[in-house]
Design a protein around this motif. Sequence first.
Motif, PDB file in Angstrom:
ATOM      1  N   LEU A   1       0.990  -1.229   0.184  1.00  0.00           N
ATOM      2  CA  LEU A   1      -0.025   0.009  -0.051  1.00  0.00           C
ATOM      3  C   LEU A   1       0.861   1.297  -0.128  1.00  0.00           C
ATOM      4  CD1 LEU A   1      -2.927   0.416   0.147  1.00  0.00           C
ATOM      5  CD2 LEU A   1      -2.717   0.272   2.536  1.00  0.00           C
TER       6      LEU A   1
ATOM      7  N   GLY B   1      -8.674  -5.316  10.427  1.00  0.00           N
ATOM      8  CA  GLY B   1      -7.631  -4.491  11.365  1.00  0.00           C
ATOM      9  C   GLY B   1      -8.822  -4.289  12.688  1.00  0.00           C
TER      10      GLY B   1
ATOM     11  N   THR C   1       3.236   5.562  14.521  1.00  0.00           N
ATOM     12  CA  THR C   1       2.633   5.467  13.293  1.00  0.00           C
ATOM     13  C   THR C   1       3.089   6.991  12.485  1.00  0.00           C
ATOM     14  OG1 THR C   1       0.602   4.759  12.086  1.00  0.00           O
ATOM     15  CG2 THR C   1       0.503   6.547  13.881  1.00  0.00           C
TER      16      THR C   1
ATOM     17  N   TRP D   1      -4.679   5.673   6.498  1.00  0.00           N
ATOM     18  CA  TRP D   1      -4.816   4.400   7.322  1.00  0.00           C
ATOM     19  C   TRP D   1      -3.774   4.091   8.527  1.00  0.00           C
ATOM     20  CZ3 TRP D   1      -2.394   4.722   2.315  1.00  0.00           C
ATOM     21  CH2 TRP D   1      -1.310   4.221   2.294  1.00  0.00           C
ATOM     22  N   ASN D   2      -3.166   5.218   8.829  1.00  0.00           N
ATOM     23  CA  ASN D   2      -2.363   5.259   9.922  1.00  0.00           C
ATOM     24  C   ASN D   2      -3.040   6.146  10.996  1.00  0.00           C
ATOM     25  OD1 ASN D   2       0.816   4.803   8.768  1.00  0.00           O
ATOM     26  ND2 ASN D   2      -0.479   3.279   8.783  1.00  0.00           N
TER      27      ASN D   2
ATOM     28  N   TYR E   1      -6.727   6.469  11.071  1.00  0.00           N
ATOM     29  CA  TYR E   1      -7.543   5.343  11.257  1.00  0.00           C
ATOM     30  C   TYR E   1      -7.577   5.042  12.893  1.00  0.00           C
ATOM     31  CZ  TYR E   1      -8.140   0.098  11.095  1.00  0.00           C
ATOM     32  OH  TYR E   1      -8.363  -1.241  11.407  1.00  0.00           O
ATOM     33  N   TYR E   2      -6.429   5.190  13.399  1.00  0.00           N
ATOM     34  CA  TYR E   2      -6.643   4.979  15.001  1.00  0.00           C
ATOM     35  C   TYR E   2      -7.206   5.829  15.734  1.00  0.00           C
ATOM     36  CZ  TYR E   2      -2.696   1.892  13.456  1.00  0.00           C
ATOM     37  OH  TYR E   2      -1.866   1.037  12.910  1.00  0.00           O
TER      38      TYR E   2
ATOM     39  N   ARG F   1     -10.488   4.910  16.062  1.00  0.00           N
ATOM     40  CA  ARG F   1     -10.646   3.673  17.235  1.00  0.00           C
ATOM     41  C   ARG F   1     -10.353   3.995  18.593  1.00  0.00           C
ATOM     42  NH1 ARG F   1     -10.471   2.711  11.631  1.00  0.00           N
ATOM     43  NH2 ARG F   1     -12.580   2.670  12.089  1.00  0.00           N
TER      44      ARG F   1
HETATM   45  C1  LIG Z   1      -3.779  -0.409   8.999  1.00  0.00           C
HETATM   46  C2  LIG Z   1      -4.358  -1.581   8.270  1.00  0.00           C
HETATM   47  C3  LIG Z   1      -3.961  -2.842   9.285  1.00  0.00           C
HETATM   48  C4  LIG Z   1      -6.071  -1.571   8.630  1.00  0.00           C
HETATM   49  O1  LIG Z   1      -6.559  -2.974   8.311  1.00  0.00           O
HETATM   50  P1  LIG Z   1      -8.044  -3.048   7.501  1.00  0.00           P
HETATM   51  O2  LIG Z   1      -8.205  -4.452   7.773  1.00  0.00           O
HETATM   52  O3  LIG Z   1      -8.228  -2.244   6.120  1.00  0.00           O
HETATM   53  O4  LIG Z   1      -8.918  -2.200   8.762  1.00  0.00           O
HETATM   54  P2  LIG Z   1     -10.600  -2.361   8.845  1.00  0.00           P
HETATM   55  O5  LIG Z   1     -11.154  -3.049   7.764  1.00  0.00           O
HETATM   56  O6  LIG Z   1     -10.805  -2.795  10.225  1.00  0.00           O
HETATM   57  O7  LIG Z   1     -11.001  -0.528   8.908  1.00  0.00           O
HETATM   58  C5  LIG Z   1     -10.556  -0.046   7.612  1.00  0.00           C
HETATM   59  C6  LIG Z   1     -12.059   0.728   7.095  1.00  0.00           C
HETATM   60  O8  LIG Z   1     -12.860  -0.319   6.633  1.00  0.00           O
HETATM   61  C7  LIG Z   1     -14.217   0.034   7.380  1.00  0.00           C
HETATM   62  N1  LIG Z   1     -14.762  -1.560   7.334  1.00  0.00           N
HETATM   63  C8  LIG Z   1     -15.107  -2.123   8.851  1.00  0.00           C
HETATM   64  N2  LIG Z   1     -15.555  -3.235   8.413  1.00  0.00           N
HETATM   65  C9  LIG Z   1     -15.930  -2.960   7.389  1.00  0.00           C
HETATM   66  C10 LIG Z   1     -16.656  -4.258   6.400  1.00  0.00           C
HETATM   67  N3  LIG Z   1     -17.180  -5.202   6.785  1.00  0.00           N
HETATM   68  N4  LIG Z   1     -16.710  -3.779   4.768  1.00  0.00           N
HETATM   69  C11 LIG Z   1     -16.284  -2.803   4.464  1.00  0.00           C
HETATM   70  N5  LIG Z   1     -15.638  -1.806   5.298  1.00  0.00           N
HETATM   71  C12 LIG Z   1     -15.401  -1.906   6.432  1.00  0.00           C
HETATM   72  C13 LIG Z   1     -13.768   0.482   8.850  1.00  0.00           C
HETATM   73  O9  LIG Z   1     -14.892   1.349   9.015  1.00  0.00           O
HETATM   74  C14 LIG Z   1     -12.543   1.574   8.348  1.00  0.00           C
HETATM   75  O10 LIG Z   1     -13.112   2.539   7.949  1.00  0.00           O
HETATM   76  P3  LIG Z   1     -12.586   4.072   8.349  1.00  0.00           P
HETATM   77  O11 LIG Z   1     -11.299   4.087   8.842  1.00  0.00           O
HETATM   78  O12 LIG Z   1     -12.992   5.039   7.436  1.00  0.00           O
HETATM   79  O13 LIG Z   1     -13.673   4.020   9.628  1.00  0.00           O
HETATM   80  C15 LIG Z   1      -4.357  -1.855   6.849  1.00  0.00           C
HETATM   81  O14 LIG Z   1      -4.715  -0.496   6.257  1.00  0.00           O
HETATM   82  C16 LIG Z   1      -2.815  -2.135   6.530  1.00  0.00           C
HETATM   83  O15 LIG Z   1      -2.472  -3.524   6.528  1.00  0.00           O
HETATM   84  N6  LIG Z   1      -1.861  -1.210   5.955  1.00  0.00           N
HETATM   85  C17 LIG Z   1      -0.566  -1.400   5.668  1.00  0.00           C
HETATM   86  C18 LIG Z   1       0.207  -1.559   6.780  1.00  0.00           C
HETATM   87  C19 LIG Z   1       0.194  -0.729   7.750  1.00  0.00           C
HETATM   88  O16 LIG Z   1       0.199   0.758   7.443  1.00  0.00           O
HETATM   89  N7  LIG Z   1       0.062  -0.917   9.027  1.00  0.00           N
HETATM   90  C20 LIG Z   1       0.104   0.064  10.140  1.00  0.00           C
HETATM   91  C21 LIG Z   1       1.403   0.416  10.607  1.00  0.00           C
HETATM   92  S1  LIG Z   1       1.256   1.771  12.114  1.00  0.00           S
END
Ligand SMILES: CC(C)(COP(=O)(O)OP(=O)(O)OC[C@H]1O[C@@H](n2cnc3c(N)ncnc32)[C@H](O)[C@@H]1OP(=O)(O)O)[C@@H](O)C(=O)NCCC(=O)NCCS
Length: 182
Positions: A30, A98, A126, A132-133, A136-137, A140
């Motif tokens: 990403l 996530g 982060t 998404w950093n 995102y947190y 949460r």
């Molecule tokens: C950060 C990371 C782990 C988040 O994981 P993710 O599984 O995409 O997160 P989620 O699905 O739980 O949440 C993402 C969004 O989808 C939404 N969502 C949750 N459930 C959902 C569903 N069933 N369908 C669609 N969307 C959904 C969430 O509300 C959230 O949206 P928002 O932030 O606008 O509220 C991911 O983006 C990632 O791997 N990034 C690359 C590595 C990285 O940067 N890691 C963090 C280092 S600090």
Amino acid sequence: MALKIEYTLREATEDDKKTLTIIELDAVALFKTIPELADLGESHASPDQLSTWLSNGRIYIAEDNGKAVGFVAAVTMDTTLYIAEISTIREYQGKGVGLTLIAAVLDWARELSAATGRKPRVSLTTYREITWNAPYYRKRGFREVEAETLGPKHVEKMNHDQGERNLVRPGYTRCCMLWEEQ
Ligand SMILES: CC(C)(COP(=O)(O)OP(=O)(O)OC[C@H]1O[C@@H](n2cnc3c(N)ncnc32)[C@H](O)[C@@H]1OP(=O)(O)O)[C@@H](O)C(=O)NCCC(=O)NCCS
């Protein structure tokens, strides 16, 4: 109504190290969408680092019908439970993996708190500017705090990320975040 996808969580072992690396490499791709951080799209925790997280903390793997789709690694650091890494494979990003992984760490922090008598706390480091950093947190329940308020190991981590790891780039800064049970 949106389809609610549920994931199974299990604790990783040494035998999962290859799977963890595959997940992380897919997730961090990403970062290739951000020119200033594109090289991070190839970076992943070393096997030694994974072993350290496994022996000093816990790694939870999220599975969808037996397919590993994400993981979170957390260790105790200073007086918090620190999320050292969280990754969801791109095909499953935005589908609640996530959220499931973070919920597992918050539950572990509650377990630890019952043993220590201290308030449940979870920290992480982060990027401030990436959707998404930090944003995102924040959604949460995490808020930005100074590393110094969390302790010397958090300060060391911030310095290491800025120094040896060269993670601070033009337009992209690092911060510490904390979740505390209300
Ligand atoms: C950060 C990371 C782990 C988040 O994981 P993710 O599984 O995409 O997160 P989620 O699905 O739980 O949440 C993402 C969004 O989808 C939404 N969502 C949750 N459930 C959902 C569903 N069933 N369908 C669609 N969307 C959904 C969430 O509300 C959230 O949206 P928002 O932030 O606008 O509220 C991911 O983006 C990632 O791997 N990034 C690359 C590595 C990285 O940067 N890691 C963090 C280092 S600090």
